[in-house]
Design an enzyme around this catalytic site. Structure first.
Site, PDB file in Angstrom:
ATOM      1  N   GLY A  73       0.075  -4.424  10.558  1.00 24.65           N
ATOM      2  CA  GLY A  73       1.436  -3.998   9.936  1.00 24.65           C
ATOM      3  C   GLY A  73       1.490  -2.639   9.549  1.00 24.65           C
TER       4      GLY A  73
ATOM      5  N   LYS B  53       0.812  -1.267   0.197  1.00 24.64           N
ATOM      6  CA  LYS B  53       0.035  -0.095  -0.153  1.00 24.64           C
ATOM      7  C   LYS B  53       0.838   1.406   0.015  1.00 24.64           C
ATOM      8  CE  LYS B  53      -3.618  -1.983   2.371  1.00 24.64           C
ATOM      9  NZ  LYS B  53      -4.652  -2.135   3.688  1.00 24.64           N
TER      10      LYS B  53
ATOM     11  N   ALA C  72      -0.934   0.753   6.117  1.00 24.08           N
ATOM     12  CA  ALA C  72      -1.091  -0.129   7.373  1.00 24.08           C
ATOM     13  C   ALA C  72      -2.066  -1.249   6.829  1.00 24.08           C
ATOM     14  CB  ALA C  72      -1.829   0.816   8.347  1.00 24.08           C
ATOM     15  N   ASP C  73      -1.852  -2.393   7.475  1.00 24.40           N
ATOM     16  CA  ASP C  73      -2.866  -3.424   7.319  1.00 24.40           C
ATOM     17  C   ASP C  73      -3.079  -4.110   8.259  1.00 24.40           C
ATOM     18  OD1 ASP C  73      -4.085  -4.840   4.800  1.00 24.40           O
ATOM     19  OD2 ASP C  73      -3.595  -6.353   6.072  1.00 24.40           O
ATOM     20  N   THR C  74      -4.576  -4.610   8.750  1.00 24.36           N
ATOM     21  CA  THR C  74      -4.705  -5.286  10.132  1.00 24.36           C
ATOM     22  C   THR C  74      -5.642  -6.518   9.646  1.00 24.36           C
ATOM     23  OG1 THR C  74      -5.159  -3.038  11.205  1.00 24.36           O
ATOM     24  CG2 THR C  74      -6.263  -4.910  11.953  1.00 24.36           C
TER      25      THR C  74
END
EC number: 3.6.1.9
Length: 184
Positions: free
Chosen positions: A103, A50, A66-68
């Site tokens: 992340g 991203k 960011a990634d969840t």
């Protein structure tokens, strides 16, 4: 130096704004796919993808991705596809421990700088009846795990061990440390 958030997540925007950061919002557009299979590598890779997607268009800016995701009973859980999927996810999480992974990637192409990291927070879901699960299913379609513990009406999570902001979508303790080390 300009800071860009490569996300349209209202929770990430709110957390960064509350912390006093000034930034632009330019969401990444591509599908979230990774070849990694372990949760911590998946979220770091997706956050990096991203950030790079947006940084390629704004190479002089510092871009945050960011990634969840949620990991429970050996399964990786992202955002629900529909209300039926949300209900299935909530049944899996019901009365169980799970780990929320986020992340974070910070990229500046012109400066040739790249930082990645992740946070993991353990959460315990309370035992809810089928009626209660149906009541909350479909409310949080845009959230990993189909729940939003920051919402007053979300009754799923009863205990958090670790970063609350990680569960909301941006581990601010990690982000603050990373952005400082990045030199922003």
């Amino acid at each position: 130096m300009k800071l860009i958030l490569a996300s349209k997540s209202p929770r990430r925007i709110e957390l960064l704004t509350q912390a006093g950061y000034k930034f632009e919002i330019i969401p990444a557009q591509k599908d979230e796919k990774t070849a990694y299979k372990t949760p911590h590598r998946m979220v770091k890779d997706l956050a990096l993808k991203k950030a790079f997607e947006v940084a390629a268009k704004y190479p002089a800016s510092t871009v945050v991705g960011a990634d969840t995701l949620v990991y429970c009973k050996g399964r990786v859980i992202g955002k629900p596809k529909d209300k039926a999927d949300a209900l299935k996810i909530l049944h899996l999480l019901n009365n169980s421990w799970q780990t929320v992974y986020t992340g974070v990637a910070i990229v500046n192409i012109n400066k040739k700088k790249l930082f990645t990291g992740y946070a993991a927070t353990k959460c315990k879901a309370r035992k809810l009846s089928d009626t209660e699960l149906k009541l909350i299913s479909g409310k949080h379609m845009d959230k990993a795990g189909a729940y939003a513990m920051q919402d007053k009406d979300d009754m799923l999570i009863e205990r958090v061990e670790g970063s609350l902001t990680n569960v909301i979508g941006m581990p601010m303790e990690l982000f603050n440390k990373m952005i400082k080390e990045f030199g922003f």
